[in-house]
Design a protein around this motif. Structure first.
Motif, PDB file in Angstrom:
ATOM      1  N   SER A   1       0.670  -1.679   6.945  1.00  0.00           N
ATOM      2  CA  SER A   1       1.435  -2.289   5.851  1.00  0.00           C
ATOM      3  C   SER A   1       0.871  -3.646   5.438  1.00  0.00           C
ATOM      4  CB  SER A   1       2.900  -2.443   6.262  1.00  0.00           C
ATOM      5  OG  SER A   1       2.998  -3.292   7.405  1.00  0.00           O
TER       6      SER A   1
ATOM      7  N   LEU B   1      -4.947   2.407   7.923  1.00  0.00           N
ATOM      8  CA  LEU B   1      -4.100   1.790   6.918  1.00  0.00           C
ATOM      9  C   LEU B   1      -2.788   1.327   7.545  1.00  0.00           C
ATOM     10  CD1 LEU B   1      -3.534   1.167   3.911  1.00  0.00           C
ATOM     11  CD2 LEU B   1      -2.623   3.488   3.701  1.00  0.00           C
TER      12      LEU B   1
ATOM     13  N   SER C   1      -4.296   9.500   3.682  1.00  0.00           N
ATOM     14  CA  SER C   1      -4.791   9.303   2.319  1.00  0.00           C
ATOM     15  C   SER C   1      -3.859   8.356   1.580  1.00  0.00           C
ATOM     16  CB  SER C   1      -4.876  10.640   1.568  1.00  0.00           C
ATOM     17  OG  SER C   1      -3.592  11.202   1.417  1.00  0.00           O
ATOM     18  N   MET C   2      -4.334   7.843   0.446  1.00  0.00           N
ATOM     19  CA  MET C   2      -3.530   6.979  -0.399  1.00  0.00           C
ATOM     20  C   MET C   2      -3.971   7.156  -1.846  1.00  0.00           C
ATOM     21  SD  MET C   2      -5.200   3.268   0.597  1.00  0.00           S
ATOM     22  CE  MET C   2      -3.978   2.390  -0.364  1.00  0.00           C
TER      23      MET C   2
ATOM     24  N   SER D   1      -0.307   7.726   6.667  1.00  0.00           N
ATOM     25  CA  SER D   1      -0.906   9.015   6.335  1.00  0.00           C
ATOM     26  C   SER D   1      -2.418   8.884   6.334  1.00  0.00           C
ATOM     27  CB  SER D   1      -0.415   9.504   4.970  1.00  0.00           C
ATOM     28  OG  SER D   1      -0.898   8.660   3.938  1.00  0.00           O
TER      29      SER D   1
ATOM     30  N   TYR E   1       0.835  -1.194   0.000  1.00  0.00           N
ATOM     31  CA  TYR E   1       0.000   0.000   0.000  1.00  0.00           C
ATOM     32  C   TYR E   1       0.877   1.254   0.000  1.00  0.00           C
ATOM     33  CZ  TYR E   1      -3.100  -3.563   2.039  1.00  0.00           C
ATOM     34  OH  TYR E   1      -3.791  -4.706   2.302  1.00  0.00           O
ATOM     35  N   GLN E   2       0.421   2.250  -0.725  1.00  0.00           N
ATOM     36  CA  GLN E   2       1.088   3.551  -0.693  1.00  0.00           C
ATOM     37  C   GLN E   2       0.358   4.459   0.281  1.00  0.00           C
ATOM     38  OE1 GLN E   2       1.964   5.244  -4.571  1.00  0.00           O
ATOM     39  NE2 GLN E   2       1.728   3.234  -5.535  1.00  0.00           N
ATOM     40  N   GLY E   3       1.103   5.238   1.016  1.00  0.00           N
ATOM     41  CA  GLY E   3       0.498   6.178   1.956  1.00  0.00           C
ATOM     42  C   GLY E   3       0.326   5.627   3.352  1.00  0.00           C
ATOM     43  N   VAL E   4       1.033   4.524   3.685  1.00  0.00           N
ATOM     44  CA  VAL E   4       0.934   3.965   5.035  1.00  0.00           C
ATOM     45  C   VAL E   4       1.386   5.008   6.048  1.00  0.00           C
ATOM     46  CG1 VAL E   4       1.796   2.192   6.605  1.00  0.00           C
ATOM     47  CG2 VAL E   4       1.286   1.609   4.223  1.00  0.00           C
TER      48      VAL E   4
END
Length: 356
Positions: free
Chosen positions: A85, A83, A71-72, A69, A64-67
């Motif tokens: 990993s 969110l 938002s993603m 944060s 996942y991108q944005g872990v």
């Protein structure tokens, strides 16, 4: 169409793993002929899980991108959603939580297949946990509400993975998976576990499993199919298969969950959307699929269905068609009896005349 890319078969069999973390149905036992006759002969391609058919703009995949944060890319989340990993947790195992995750992009595919890797688990004992997960394909997104953390009176498709029986009189065995199609006019009745608006459903023991659990939803040419892989056997099991479903394009995919007085962890590990390469007739191609209303052509209302202990449907009260057929058979029986009686009476009269 390349033969290695698509498999033309009825039914779903073993789940081809493909690359790690990319489940997909593959060749296996075909659906019995009598079931095909009942469900209708709607042909659909089955993706083999190859990445070339994966629509990444509509898919949630590790890493996942944005872990860490709020938002993603491609996905929005709200409420209690967290969110990490390893998973997207819609709700923790705490009371009165709601969370959801929604794709940014509207989907304009007419034929598609969604694979969901999910996990529902918690410390609650039998019937002391809830409430479950909802998977959505709807016009509106990111609107919180009372239906598993999302809005009621929605437009589109919902698949409910319900873990708690609110209706104490039900004979259904929970957890229970059900399907609902709505044009905004129907309300989901939590007190009856959505029974009055349910199109079809099945019992599915997906909670607190020690292995991965998967669900697949396929929509193609009006046929909606839901399959599960919950037994760690690497093969799909039929849950729901109905025809006559009309869904527009341009709606959004999402998932939500909610807890009340009872709770569970509701996790989404992945959501992978595959495009089905299906040929359509010229008439079908000429339709503006963004303008149609969600609907289902059903021979009988879902309200005519009653439960059996397995969670499947058996026949309910007499419907209008059944009453009509019974009356027609009774009328035909009366006519036949009258004709036979008249013939017998006439022959007796002729026989009596011979004696005078």
């Amino acid at each position: 169409m390349a033969a290695e890319g698509w498999i033309w078969r009825w039914g779903w069999g073993r789940r081809c793993l493909g690359r790690p973390g990319l489940p997909g149905p593959g060749p296996g036992p075909t659906t019995p002929l009598f079931l095909l006759l009942l469900l209708g002969s709607v042909t659909a391609d089955i993706t083999d899980g190859n990445s070339e058919h994966l629509k990444r703009e509509h898919s949630l995949i590790k890493p996942y991108q944005g872990v860490g944060s709020s938002s993603m890319p491609l996905w929005d989340f709200q409420g209690s959603t967290m969110l990490t990993s390893q998973y997207v947790r819609l709700t923790p195992d705490e009371r009165s939580k709601e969370g959801s995750i929604w794709n940014h992009q509207p989907c304009f595919l007419k034929d598609w297949e969604m694979h969901v890797h999910f996990k529902v688990h918690g410390t609650g004992k039998k019937n002391l946990h809830g409430d479950g997960i909802a998977l959505w394909y709807t016009r509106d997104r990111l609107v919180p509400g009372p239906v598993f953390g999302s809005k009621d009176n929605f437009h589109g498709l919902a698949i409910f993975l319900d873990t708690y029986p609110n209706d104490e009189t039900t004979e259904r065995v929970f957890p229970y998976i059900s399907v609902m199609v709505n044009n905004g006019s129907l309300s989901y009745d939590h007190s009856k576990d959505g029974r009055w608006t349910e199109l079809a459903g099945c019992t599915a023991d997906f909670r607190n499993r020690d292995h991965d659990t998967f669900l697949a939803v396929r929509y193609s040419r009006g046929r909606l199919t839901v399959m599960t892989d919950l037994e760690d056997k690497n093969e799909w099991k039929n849950c729901i298969d109905i025809t006559g479903v009309r869904l527009p394009t341009g709606y959004y995919f999402g998932a939500s969950a909610g807890t009340g007085d009872l709770s569970d962890n509701h996790d989404i590990i992945s959501m992978k959307l595959f495009q089905l390469m299906v040929e359509h007739t010229p008439d079908e191609e000429s339709i503006d699929w963004t303008k149609i209303e969600p609907s289902v052509n059903f021979l009988k209302s879902p309200k005519d269905n009653v439960d059996d202990p397995t969670g499947n449907f058996r026949s309910g009260p007499l419907t209008g068609w059944r009453v009509f057929l019974l009356l027609l058979c009774a009328l035909l029986g009366i006519v036949v009896c009258a004709v036979v009686g008249a013939v017998v009476f006439q022959k007796r009269q002729e026989r009596n005349k011979r004696f005078y």
